[in-house]
Design a protein around this motif. Structure first.
Motif, PDB file in Angstrom:
ATOM      1  N   THR A 143      50.702 -25.564  25.407  1.00 23.23           N
ATOM      2  CA  THR A 143      50.002 -24.256  24.999  1.00 23.23           C
ATOM      3  C   THR A 143      50.897 -23.031  25.160  1.00 23.23           C
ATOM      4  O   THR A 143      50.252 -22.025  25.216  1.00 23.23           O
ATOM      5  CB  THR A 143      48.626 -24.350  25.636  1.00 23.23           C
ATOM      6  OG1 THR A 143      49.133 -24.370  26.981  1.00 23.23           O
ATOM      7  CG2 THR A 143      47.711 -25.467  25.488  1.00 23.23           C
TER       8      THR A 143
ATOM      9  N   THR B 297      54.489 -20.566  25.362  1.00 27.00           N
ATOM     10  CA  THR B 297      55.365 -19.726  24.110  1.00 27.00           C
ATOM     11  C   THR B 297      56.623 -20.617  23.921  1.00 27.00           C
ATOM     12  O   THR B 297      57.377 -20.449  23.216  1.00 27.00           O
ATOM     13  CB  THR B 297      55.535 -18.484  25.009  1.00 27.00           C
ATOM     14  OG1 THR B 297      54.560 -17.739  25.413  1.00 27.00           O
ATOM     15  CG2 THR B 297      55.894 -17.471  23.735  1.00 27.00           C
TER      16      THR B 297
ATOM     17  N   GLY C 208      50.117 -18.954  20.019  1.00 22.87           N
ATOM     18  CA  GLY C 208      49.642 -17.786  21.114  1.00 22.87           C
ATOM     19  C   GLY C 208      48.200 -17.272  20.400  1.00 22.87           C
ATOM     20  O   GLY C 208      47.902 -17.428  19.207  1.00 22.87           O
TER      21      GLY C 208
ATOM     22  N   SER D  55      42.362  -7.748  24.103  1.00 25.19           N
ATOM     23  CA  SER D  55      41.930  -9.400  24.863  1.00 25.19           C
ATOM     24  C   SER D  55      41.342  -9.307  25.954  1.00 25.19           C
ATOM     25  O   SER D  55      41.132  -8.292  26.839  1.00 25.19           O
ATOM     26  CB  SER D  55      43.352  -9.984  25.066  1.00 25.19           C
ATOM     27  OG  SER D  55      43.065 -11.279  25.811  1.00 25.19           O
TER      28      SER D  55
ATOM     29  N   GLY E 149      45.390 -13.333  30.368  1.00 27.27           N
ATOM     30  CA  GLY E 149      46.477 -13.242  31.309  1.00 27.27           C
ATOM     31  C   GLY E 149      46.665 -14.249  32.357  1.00 27.27           C
ATOM     32  O   GLY E 149      47.273 -14.146  33.562  1.00 27.27           O
TER      33      GLY E 149
ATOM     34  N   LEU F  17      46.145 -12.435  36.311  1.00 24.55           N
ATOM     35  CA  LEU F  17      45.494 -11.241  35.670  1.00 24.55           C
ATOM     36  C   LEU F  17      44.100 -11.490  36.212  1.00 24.55           C
ATOM     37  O   LEU F  17      43.547 -10.217  36.621  1.00 24.55           O
ATOM     38  CB  LEU F  17      45.730 -10.975  34.353  1.00 24.55           C
ATOM     39  CG  LEU F  17      45.098  -9.872  33.818  1.00 24.55           C
ATOM     40  CD1 LEU F  17      45.686  -8.623  34.278  1.00 24.55           C
ATOM     41  CD2 LEU F  17      45.251  -9.925  32.221  1.00 24.55           C
TER      42      LEU F  17
ATOM     43  N   HIS G 167      54.927 -12.746  22.095  1.00 22.90           N
ATOM     44  CA  HIS G 167      54.361 -13.371  20.868  1.00 22.90           C
ATOM     45  C   HIS G 167      55.113 -12.953  19.539  1.00 22.90           C
ATOM     46  O   HIS G 167      54.840 -13.649  18.612  1.00 22.90           O
ATOM     47  CB  HIS G 167      52.884 -13.075  20.854  1.00 22.90           C
ATOM     48  CG  HIS G 167      52.205 -13.745  21.673  1.00 22.90           C
ATOM     49  ND1 HIS G 167      51.089 -13.596  21.913  1.00 22.90           N
ATOM     50  CD2 HIS G 167      52.518 -14.876  22.471  1.00 22.90           C
ATOM     51  CE1 HIS G 167      50.153 -14.427  23.180  1.00 22.90           C
ATOM     52  NE2 HIS G 167      51.355 -15.064  23.166  1.00 22.90           N
TER      53      HIS G 167
HETATM   54  C1  LIG Z   1      45.793 -10.732  28.057  1.00 26.25           C
HETATM   55  C2  LIG Z   1      47.300 -11.182  28.334  1.00 26.25           C
HETATM   56  O1  LIG Z   1      48.006 -10.885  29.292  1.00 26.25           O
HETATM   57  N1  LIG Z   1      47.755 -11.929  27.355  1.00 26.25           N
HETATM   58  C3  LIG Z   1      48.869 -12.758  27.370  1.00 26.25           C
HETATM   59  C4  LIG Z   1      48.977 -13.422  26.484  1.00 26.25           C
HETATM   60  C5  LIG Z   1      48.092 -14.957  26.434  1.00 26.25           C
HETATM   61  C6  LIG Z   1      48.753 -16.003  25.565  1.00 26.25           C
HETATM   62  O2  LIG Z   1      48.044 -16.120  24.533  1.00 26.25           O
HETATM   63  O3  LIG Z   1      49.672 -16.586  25.869  1.00 26.25           O
HETATM   64  P1  LIG Z   1      50.604 -17.378  25.312  1.00 26.25           P
HETATM   65  O4  LIG Z   1      51.864 -16.757  25.069  1.00 26.25           O
HETATM   66  O5  LIG Z   1      50.992 -18.530  25.799  1.00 26.25           O
HETATM   67  O6  LIG Z   1      49.861 -17.262  24.038  1.00 26.25           O
HETATM   68  C7  LIG Z   1      49.881 -11.500  27.166  1.00 26.25           C
HETATM   69  O7  LIG Z   1      50.012 -10.624  26.743  1.00 26.25           O
HETATM   70  O8  LIG Z   1      51.117 -12.161  27.750  1.00 26.25           O
END
Ligand SMILES: CC(=O)N[C@@H](CCC(=O)OP(=O)(O)O)C(=O)O
Ligand SMILES: NC(=O)C1=CN([C@@H]2O[C@H](COP(=O)(O)OP(=O)(O)OC[C@H]3O[C@@H](n4cnc5c(N)ncnc54)[C@H](OP(=O)(O)O)[C@@H]3O)[C@@H](O)[C@H]2O)C=CC1
Length: 310
Positions: free
Chosen positions: A81, A83, A116, A147, A152, A156, A184
């Motif tokens: 799950t 990145t 993501g 979001s 986070g 977060l 992302h």
């Molecule tokens: C609100 C918040 O902080 N969100 C996360 C992303 C959440 C997510 O989807 O993380 P992945 O990279 O695993 O997909 C961020 O922006 O870094």
């Protein structure tokens, strides 16, 4: 024998949500390590190698470490799950509705990279228009999003909920990733079939779960004399018959006064809206989802089910 599933990181935000979905099922054998031992590498390695499918709910570095623990000779299949592998050619991108053939690719895959949360919305809106030739590959795409703060993870969540936290955040809504280098972007660009890197502006609201991703477009910069109804038709045809992605009717899009970011909290589906004045000149594409549903844990379970059936 029932397939053995191990969630590495099962006590984190995404892992807990996957566990709660799987704990209700009797067709799988959920193998686990106690919360206090969650960073015990010997136990993790043991469970990773024992599992038929391992679902990694870890930061990128720990996901890469887990892949190292799997070594070469075992047969464990993996859903990650993080990145870490979403643009890796050795991994199958776990967005089942991205193309008609994608669910079959996931079903047969050894390694699946779960998308993501923001890219799930953005790619859902962009890719069908690219595939239909409506959106030029060099279009300067902008993605704006909000979001829920569980996006986070534990850190977060603590900052938002714990007033005594040294880095407590009391804002009702804040913009971030202001340097425009969000992690992302590579997957949005690659799986959105875009030549130009999108301009991505995310934000967080003071609500736990839910997400809105918006892609505004100038109709006169699309191919041909494209109308709002044409854009709707492309998306509608692309997702026809899907269980987890639905396109709102033009009537609903036209009569909605607002879209509530929390509307799909706790659910695993995503809804797409094609908003704007039917006469143009703009269209605003909107994806509504739960960052922890179709944006993470729901999609991971959907992918696990495809892999078990494959
Ligand atoms: C609100 C918040 O902080 N969100 C996360 C992303 C959440 C997510 O989807 O993380 P992945 O990279 O695993 O997909 C961020 O922006 O870094
Ligand atoms: N939250 C969301 O909406 C989404 C998250 N994701 C991705 O899912 C992954 C997990 O995120 P999320 O659940 O939010 O994060 P959390 O911080 O809530 O949970 C991560 C879990 O992993 C554990 N962990 C961290 N490092 C290690 C390690 N080296 N060995 C073993 N366990 C470790 C943490 O333990 P400890 O408590 O000790 O730190 C924690 O239990 C991330 O890659 C994230 O980007 C993807 C889509 C959406």
């Amino acid at each position: 024998m029932k397939p053995k599933i191990f969630i590495d990181g099962e006590h984190g935000t995404t892992g807990l949500q996957i566990r709660s979905r799987l704990s209700r099922r009797d067709d799988i054998d959920l193998i686990s390590i106690p919360e206090a031992e969650r960073r015990n590498d010997a136990m993790r390695e043991d469970k990773l190698n024992e599992a038929d499918i391992a679902i990694l709910c870890l930061p990128d570095t720990a996901s890469r470490q887990a892949m190292g623990m799997l070594g070469g000779s075992n047969s464990t299949r993996v859903i990650d799950t993080s990145t870490a592998f979403r643009t890796d050619a050795g991994w199958t991108y776990g967005f089942a509705e991205m193309e008609r053939t994608q669910a079959g690719k996931i079903a047969g895959a050894r390694f699946v990279a779960n998308p993501g949360c923001y890219p799930t919305g953005a790619i859902a809106l962009i890719r069908p228009l690219r595939m239909a030739g409506l959106l030029p590959s060099d279009y300067p795409v902008t993605v704006n999003a909000v979001s829920g703060y569980t996006g986070g993870g534990k850190q977060l969540i603590a900052k938002m909920e714990d007033e005594a936290h040294a880095e407590h955040i009391d804002a009702p809504h804040f913009a971030y990733a202001l340097s425009l280098r969000h992690k992302h972007l590579p997957e949005m660009q690659q799986h959105g079939l875009l030549e130009r890197t999108p301009l991505f502006s995310p934000s967080v609201g003071r609500f736990a779960q839910g997400m809105i991703v918006q892609v505004p477009l100038h109709l006169d910069l699309l191919t041909g004399n494209t109308t709002l109804a044409d854009v709707h038709e492309i998306l509608n045809a692309h997702y026809a018959g899907q269980s987890f992605v639905e396109v709102a009717t033009l009537e609903e899009c036209g009569s909605s006064e607002r879209i509530n970011a929390e509307a799909l909290a706790g659910q695993d589906n995503m809804r797409l809206f094609v908003c704007g004045n039917p006469e143009g000149p703009h269209v605003n594409l909107v994806a509504l989802l739960d960052n922890l549903g179709k944006g993470a844990s729901g999609a991971a379970v959907q992918n696990m089910d495809l892999m078990l059936a494959g």
